[in-house]
Design a protein around this motif. Structure first.
Motif, PDB file in Angstrom:
ATOM      1  N   GLY A  92       0.671  -1.157   0.011  1.00 45.19           N
ATOM      2  CA  GLY A  92       0.034   0.107  -0.097  1.00 45.19           C
ATOM      3  C   GLY A  92       0.959   1.469  -0.019  1.00 45.19           C
ATOM      4  N   TYR A  93       2.095   1.317  -0.178  1.00 48.29           N
ATOM      5  CA  TYR A  93       3.043   2.560  -0.304  1.00 48.29           C
ATOM      6  C   TYR A  93       3.600   2.576  -1.817  1.00 48.29           C
ATOM      7  N   PRO A  94       3.735   3.730  -2.396  1.00 48.37           N
ATOM      8  CA  PRO A  94       4.034   4.063  -3.542  1.00 48.37           C
ATOM      9  C   PRO A  94       5.700   3.675  -3.705  1.00 48.37           C
ATOM     10  N   ARG A  95       6.056   3.375  -4.743  1.00 47.98           N
ATOM     11  CA  ARG A  95       7.551   3.036  -4.765  1.00 47.98           C
ATOM     12  C   ARG A  95       8.391   4.128  -4.357  1.00 47.98           C
ATOM     13  N   GLU A  96       8.065   5.158  -4.471  1.00 48.75           N
ATOM     14  CA  GLU A  96       9.165   6.466  -4.252  1.00 48.75           C
ATOM     15  C   GLU A  96       9.238   6.476  -2.701  1.00 48.75           C
ATOM     16  N   ALA A  97       8.068   5.998  -1.899  1.00 48.46           N
ATOM     17  CA  ALA A  97       8.113   5.892  -0.350  1.00 48.46           C
ATOM     18  C   ALA A  97       8.710   4.596   0.026  1.00 48.46           C
ATOM     19  N   MET A  98       8.734   3.595  -0.761  1.00 50.64           N
ATOM     20  CA  MET A  98       9.382   2.674  -0.252  1.00 50.64           C
ATOM     21  C   MET A  98      10.817   2.431  -0.345  1.00 50.64           C
ATOM     22  N   VAL A  99      11.309   3.198  -1.556  1.00 50.66           N
ATOM     23  CA  VAL A  99      12.877   3.243  -1.770  1.00 50.66           C
ATOM     24  C   VAL A  99      13.372   4.000  -0.547  1.00 50.66           C
ATOM     25  N   GLY A 100      14.368   3.337   0.290  1.00 53.55           N
ATOM     26  CA  GLY A 100      15.140   4.100   1.228  1.00 53.55           C
ATOM     27  C   GLY A 100      14.381   3.789   2.625  1.00 53.55           C
ATOM     28  N   MET A 101      13.297   3.460   2.522  1.00 54.68           N
ATOM     29  CA  MET A 101      12.407   3.111   3.796  1.00 54.68           C
ATOM     30  C   MET A 101      13.142   1.798   4.592  1.00 54.68           C
ATOM     31  N   PRO A 102      13.141   2.127   5.859  1.00 48.82           N
ATOM     32  CA  PRO A 102      13.672   0.969   6.741  1.00 48.82           C
ATOM     33  C   PRO A 102      12.879  -0.246   6.730  1.00 48.82           C
ATOM     34  N   LEU A 103      13.556  -1.302   6.638  1.00 49.83           N
ATOM     35  CA  LEU A 103      12.794  -2.413   6.548  1.00 49.83           C
ATOM     36  C   LEU A 103      11.838  -2.595   7.877  1.00 49.83           C
ATOM     37  N   SER A 104      12.662  -2.293   8.781  1.00 46.79           N
ATOM     38  CA  SER A 104      11.869  -2.218  10.206  1.00 46.79           C
ATOM     39  C   SER A 104      10.317  -1.614  10.384  1.00 46.79           C
ATOM     40  N   ARG A 105      10.295  -0.838   9.310  1.00 47.37           N
ATOM     41  CA  ARG A 105       8.857  -0.124   9.132  1.00 47.37           C
ATOM     42  C   ARG A 105       7.676  -1.136   8.828  1.00 47.37           C
ATOM     43  N   ILE A 106       8.177  -1.994   8.065  1.00 47.10           N
ATOM     44  CA  ILE A 106       6.887  -3.007   7.614  1.00 47.10           C
ATOM     45  C   ILE A 106       7.173  -4.544   8.449  1.00 47.10           C
ATOM     46  N   ASN A 107       8.409  -4.674   8.745  1.00 46.99           N
ATOM     47  CA  ASN A 107       8.890  -5.881   9.565  1.00 46.99           C
ATOM     48  C   ASN A 107       8.441  -5.658  10.853  1.00 46.99           C
ATOM     49  N   ILE A 108       7.930  -6.740  11.755  1.00 47.13           N
ATOM     50  CA  ILE A 108       7.711  -6.274  12.962  1.00 47.13           C
ATOM     51  C   ILE A 108       9.121  -6.651  14.076  1.00 47.13           C
ATOM     52  N   LEU A 109      10.068  -7.287  13.339  1.00 48.82           N
ATOM     53  CA  LEU A 109      11.113  -7.435  13.955  1.00 48.82           C
ATOM     54  C   LEU A 109      11.954  -6.305  14.452  1.00 48.82           C
ATOM     55  N   SER A 110      12.748  -6.194  15.295  1.00 43.13           N
ATOM     56  CA  SER A 110      13.603  -4.893  15.519  1.00 43.13           C
ATOM     57  C   SER A 110      14.928  -4.995  14.485  1.00 43.13           C
ATOM     58  N   GLN A 111      15.728  -3.666  14.638  1.00 51.78           N
ATOM     59  CA  GLN A 111      16.514  -3.738  13.666  1.00 51.78           C
ATOM     60  C   GLN A 111      17.718  -4.653  13.900  1.00 51.78           C
ATOM     61  N   ASP A 112      17.985  -4.982  15.308  1.00 48.81           N
ATOM     62  CA  ASP A 112      18.989  -6.040  15.586  1.00 48.81           C
ATOM     63  C   ASP A 112      18.508  -7.458  14.918  1.00 48.81           C
ATOM     64  N   GLU A 113      17.347  -7.899  15.333  1.00 44.92           N
ATOM     65  CA  GLU A 113      16.767  -9.155  15.002  1.00 44.92           C
ATOM     66  C   GLU A 113      16.787  -9.123  13.528  1.00 44.92           C
ATOM     67  N   LEU A 114      16.573  -7.958  12.695  1.00 45.48           N
ATOM     68  CA  LEU A 114      16.545  -7.976  11.043  1.00 45.48           C
ATOM     69  C   LEU A 114      17.931  -8.405  10.716  1.00 45.48           C
TER      70      LEU A 114
END
Length: 580
Positions: free
Chosen positions: A199-221
């Motif tokens: 549900g995000y446009p490509r422009e918004a997804m490029v550069g987006m931290p993956l932790s924004r869509i993945n419920i895991l923390s940055q360390d876990e990711l």
């Protein structure tokens, strides 16, 4: 080329006013056919010469601060000199150079016309005041022979084709795909299917931290990135958040790839929310089914349409004293299981034949009773399993009905026999008498009936008591039983009155049987509490007649003969001879 650039020495040889930096810059800018690039310790560009701009067709201000690794890639005909194929040329050379000589390699880079050109790249350490400050890269174009030019052109075409194929695969595929930068933990690119799914446009997804869509923390990711990048694990189950706020369970397949000199993770995402929900529901159903089968009061065995065991419960294993547990039976051949337990049945061959018979018919068979060698009785049901009308397997149910059968037999005895003497009661005797009369009417085979009454039985009760009377009744039954055939039926019609049905016995033989019974009872002395009791009986005999071939008539004739025997003084036998 020297591996270490010493700024004070260069300045002294250049000019007397000590403007070493200006002198060095002029020298570097004058080398228009050579690319000179300086990086810091992290590999990010800190200096980009005019020659580098011309040779690599990029502007210096755009490259400052960016990783130098993105500028160069390995030639197709020469695999990287590293165990990690996605490590760039620059990263390989900076890890391979030594203090005494620079690291060098041929590589490819985009030219001004968009084509790939072959460069020779040398990487040296940069020391400032004796401290490591980064690296200096020197690159110049390699003049190829005609053959080498042809190979290069083929390589360039292969790269173009590969790039076009990847773009088509990535952007036109219906599957959700993303490129992830494992170093920064951000999304490097996403295809249209990913836009629709998240549900995000490509422009918004490029550069987006993956932790924004993945419920895991940055360390876990980060741990997952390392596993995927090292190819230790390439398949993951995550819960991802959508732009709408909803979450979905996804299966992610990630593999390392190199794109434009960057080491990325190529991820394909499948929405498995519905599948996992269905699997969970199926798992719950299987658990419920297993619980029902396990708690079932009987042995249960389920086979598939190939005769292989699917499941069994503990009661089945206990019933047939199997060494295996229920969990060890699935996969075994059902026929082999039947052979293994057949020896426990009273008729093993009959048991196996019955299995073959009912299995071949694919029909419901219930209530089969099977005798066991140890005296038990089992009841078996065979239930074929049909899915959409197609035979898919079968269900065997075994129940131990030994106690129930004993209770049924006891109830049957109570309903058909005299409780005191154990002989047939009046209802049962009259039923057998009716059956014998029907047989006489059909076949004409002679038969007879005896009516027997203990003489002066009331006196026995009055003088010796009812316990003595009960013993007298039992004694008469025992004595009669010793003289009668197994085909004869002795019944107690009430009180001290008995009847004997004699199939296939004409009148003369019946009189002899009656006389033998009378003498046996007369010659027997019954003792009760040390007191002797002498019993006698009167017996009436009636033979079946064509004109009186029903039970009531025959009974009436024998009763008339019994009455005559009593009137004649008792302890005697009389045969009916007259009409009724």
């Amino acid at each position: 080329m020297s591996d270490t650039i010493i700024m004070p020495a260069l300045a002294a040889s250049a000019c007397a006013d000590g403007n070493a930096a200006a002198f060095l810059g002029g020298v570097l800018e004058a080398a228009v056919d050579v690319a000179v690039i300086a990086t810091d310790q992290r590999g990010c560009i800190t200096y980009f010469s005019l020659g580098a701009e011309r040779l690599l067709d990029v502007h210096a201000e755009e490259q400052l601060g960016r990783p130098a690794a993105a500028l160069f890639r390995w030639p197709l005909e020469a695999p990287p000199r590293t165990t990690e194929p996605d490590i760039s040329v620059f990263e390989t050379l900076t890890g391979a150079e030594r203090d005494d000589e620079p690291a060098r390699a041929d590589c490819l880079s985009r030219g001004p016309d968009g084509s790939w050109r072959r460069l020779h790249l040398r990487v040296s350490r940069l020391l400032v005041a004796g401290e490591a400050a980064g690296h200096v890269c020197v690159a110049f174009e390699v003049i190829e022979s005609a053959r080498q030019q042809g190979c290069l052109q083929k390589g360039e075409q292969a790269l173009c084709d590969s790039e076009a194929h990847f773009r088509q695969l990535f952007y036109d595929h219906d599957a959700v795909m993303m490129l992830v930068d494992p170093h920064s933990g951000t999304i490097a690119d996403a295809n249209p299917s990913a836009e629709r799914f998240y549900g995000y446009p490509r422009e918004a997804m490029v550069g987006m931290p993956l932790s924004r869509i993945n419920i895991l923390s940055q360390d876990e990711l980060a741990d997952k990135y390392r596993s995927a990048f090292s190819k230790e694990q390439n398949s993951f189950i995550f819960r991802h958040r959508l732009a709408s706020g909803d979450s979905r369970l996804v299966e992610v397949h990630s593999s390392p790839v190199s794109r434009h000199g960057r080491s990325l993770l190529f991820s394909i995402i499948h929405d498995v929310t519905a599948r996992r929900a269905a699997e969970h529901a199926l798992h719950l159903q299987q658990q419920h089914l297993s619980a029902v089968i396990e708690s079932f009061q009987g042995g249960v065995l389920v086979e598939d349409n190939q005769g292989k065991v699917l499941l069994a419960n503990q009661s089945f294993c206990d019933m047939f004293t199997l060494d295996q547990k229920p969990a060890e039976l699935p996969g075994r051949d059902g026929r082999e299981c039947a052979v293994a337990i057949s020896s426990q049945f009273a008729a093993p061959k009959h048991f196996l034949n019955s299995i073959d018979r009912v299995v071949s018919r694919h029909r419901l068979v219930s209530g089969e009773q099977l005798a066991m060698a140890d005296g038990r009785t089992l009841e078996r049901d065979h239930v074929p399993i049909l899915l959409d009308g197609v035979y898919s397997g079968l269900l065997w149910i075994y129940r131990d009905i030994t106690k129930r059968k004993q209770q049924q037999e006891e109830l049957f005895l109570l309903a058909t026999t005299d409780a005191l003497t154990g002989v047939a009661n009046r209802r049962t005797f009259m039923l057998r008498l009716s059956e014998e009369c029907a047989r006489f009417r059909r076949n004409g085979v002679p038969a007879s009936l005896l009516m027997l009454d203990i003489d002066h039985f009331k006196s026995v009760n009055d003088i010796h008591g009812h316990a003595a009377g009960d013993r007298a009744l039992k004694s008469v039954v025992d004595l009669c039983g010793q003289s009668l055939r197994t085909t004869d039926t002795l019944g107690r019609l009430g009180g001290e009155e008995f009847a004997v049905l004699l199939p296939a016995c004409p009148e003369k033989n019946a009189r002899d049987v009656a006389e033998a019974l009378r003498l046996a009872i007369l010659s027997h002395v019954l003792w009760h509490e040390g007191v002797p009791m002498q019993l006698t009986v009167s017996i009436g005999v009636a033979a079946f007649a064509a004109e009186h071939a029903d039970g009531e008539s025959v009974l009436l004739m024998a009763d008339r003969a019994l009455y005559e025997a009593k009137q004649a003084g008792r302890n005697r036998v009389r045969v009916f001879s007259g009409t009724i």
